[in-house]
Write an enzyme that holds these catalytic residues in place. Structure first.
Site, PDB file in Angstrom:
ATOM      1  N   SER A  43      92.830  27.748-106.235  1.00  0.00           N
ATOM      2  CA  SER A  43      93.792  26.685-105.967  1.00  0.00           C
ATOM      3  C   SER A  43      95.041  27.248-105.271  1.00  0.00           C
ATOM      4  CB  SER A  43      94.126  25.957-107.274  1.00  0.00           C
ATOM      5  OG  SER A  43      94.666  24.676-107.033  1.00  0.00           O
ATOM      6  N   ASP A 184      88.495  21.377-107.650  1.00  0.00           N
ATOM      7  CA  ASP A 184      89.423  22.489-107.886  1.00  0.00           C
ATOM      8  C   ASP A 184      88.765  23.662-108.622  1.00  0.00           C
ATOM      9  OD1 ASP A 184      91.592  24.091-108.961  1.00  0.00           O
ATOM     10  OD2 ASP A 184      92.912  22.396-108.547  1.00  0.00           O
TER      11      ASP A 184
END
Length: 281
Positions: A43, A184
């Site tokens: 991320s 994610d």
């Protein structure tokens, strides 16, 4: 495998700002995180890991946070927060929990995937190609819940990998890549330290050390690496940093203070980091 790994975790805009402060503080104190044999980014860590390996100095990453640059408009409403928590906390089984998150992401009414790419492209600050240095970027298969680490040999672009790694469930749509849809990379573990297994020295920067749901936190993963012989330095926000960061990890106003707190924390920590991070290659 190589002797050292730099692990950069996720943490949203505020956690990413703190991370740049940590990287700059270490660099200013004579510790070079970019010396790692491999960088593992999740991320926000995927964004700044890419830029660091592309040659952007840690000091510049930090300075841009202080100046309010690299802004991302990540609006999170109450309904989205509730849906995320309902999915993540709905099972005590880690695999089922992440699969619930994936289903929630696939069913959520979000914007088009192009929104993710449009937001991430400027955050890469001109970096378009995979760096020559080893970089691994994590993402989670939205259907199976399986974590994959992409690299220069994965037949995906750097932007695709970073976008997938940053596709926060129910906030941004899953990203289509390599014939599958991805969410994610921090959906299972916020920093994915376990991917550094096999390296002798691990420097991990985890803005959010504990995942939502029944998933291993950074401290537990660091202990598992240490148990098999790795020398692990885990950096997580201290009390002052947590106070500066606040609870809203999307707050643009918090970024400068978070970055300064990360820099101060790293300056105090630098003396304890193993000599390998200072040694000449």
């Amino acid at each position: 495998m190589g002797s050292s790994a730099l692990v950069l975790g996720g943490g949203g805009p505020v956690g990413g700002a703190w991370m740049t402060g940590v990287l700059a503080g270490l660099s200013d104190a004579g510790v070079d995180p970019a010396r790692a044999d491999v960088v593992i980014g999740t991320s926000a860590g995927a964004i700044f890991g890419s830029r660091l390996l592309a040659g952007e100095p840690a000091r510049e990453l930090y300075a841009r946070q202080l100046a309010g640059a690299d802004k991302v408009d990540l609006r999170v409403g109450l309904g989205q927060t509730v849906r995320f928590l309902w999915a993540a906390l709905g099972s005590r089984d880690p695999r089922r929990s992440v699969q619930r998150l994936g289903r929630a992401a696939l069913n959520a009414r979000t914007g088009p995937e192009s929104d993710v790419f449009d937001a991430l492209r400027p955050l890469l600050h001109g970096v378009a190609d995979w760096p020559g240095h080893a970089l691994r970027i994590t993402a989670v298969d939205a259907l199976s819940g399986q974590l994959t680490a992409f690299d220069a040999d994965s037949d995906v672009t750097l932007l695709e990998a970073v976008a997938a790694s940053c596709a926060v469930p129910v906030i941004w749509p899953p990203v289509t890549m390599a014939g599958r849809r991805w969410i994610d990379g921090g959906s299972r573990a916020t920093a994915n330290l376990h991917l550094a297994r096999g390296h002798h020295h691990v420097l991990a920067v985890a803005p959010i050390p504990t995942a939502v749901g029944p998933h291993p936190g950074a401290v537990r993963q660091a202990a598992a690496l240490a148990a098999v012989g790795a020398r692990v330095t885990l950096v997580t926000p201290d009390r002052a940093a947590r106070r500066a960061m606040g609870r809203d990890m999307t707050s643009d106003a918090r970024r400068p203070a978070a970055a300064r707190a990360g820099h101060a924390q790293a300056t105090a920590l630098a003396a304890t980091v193993h000599e390998i991070w200072r040694a000449e290659r």
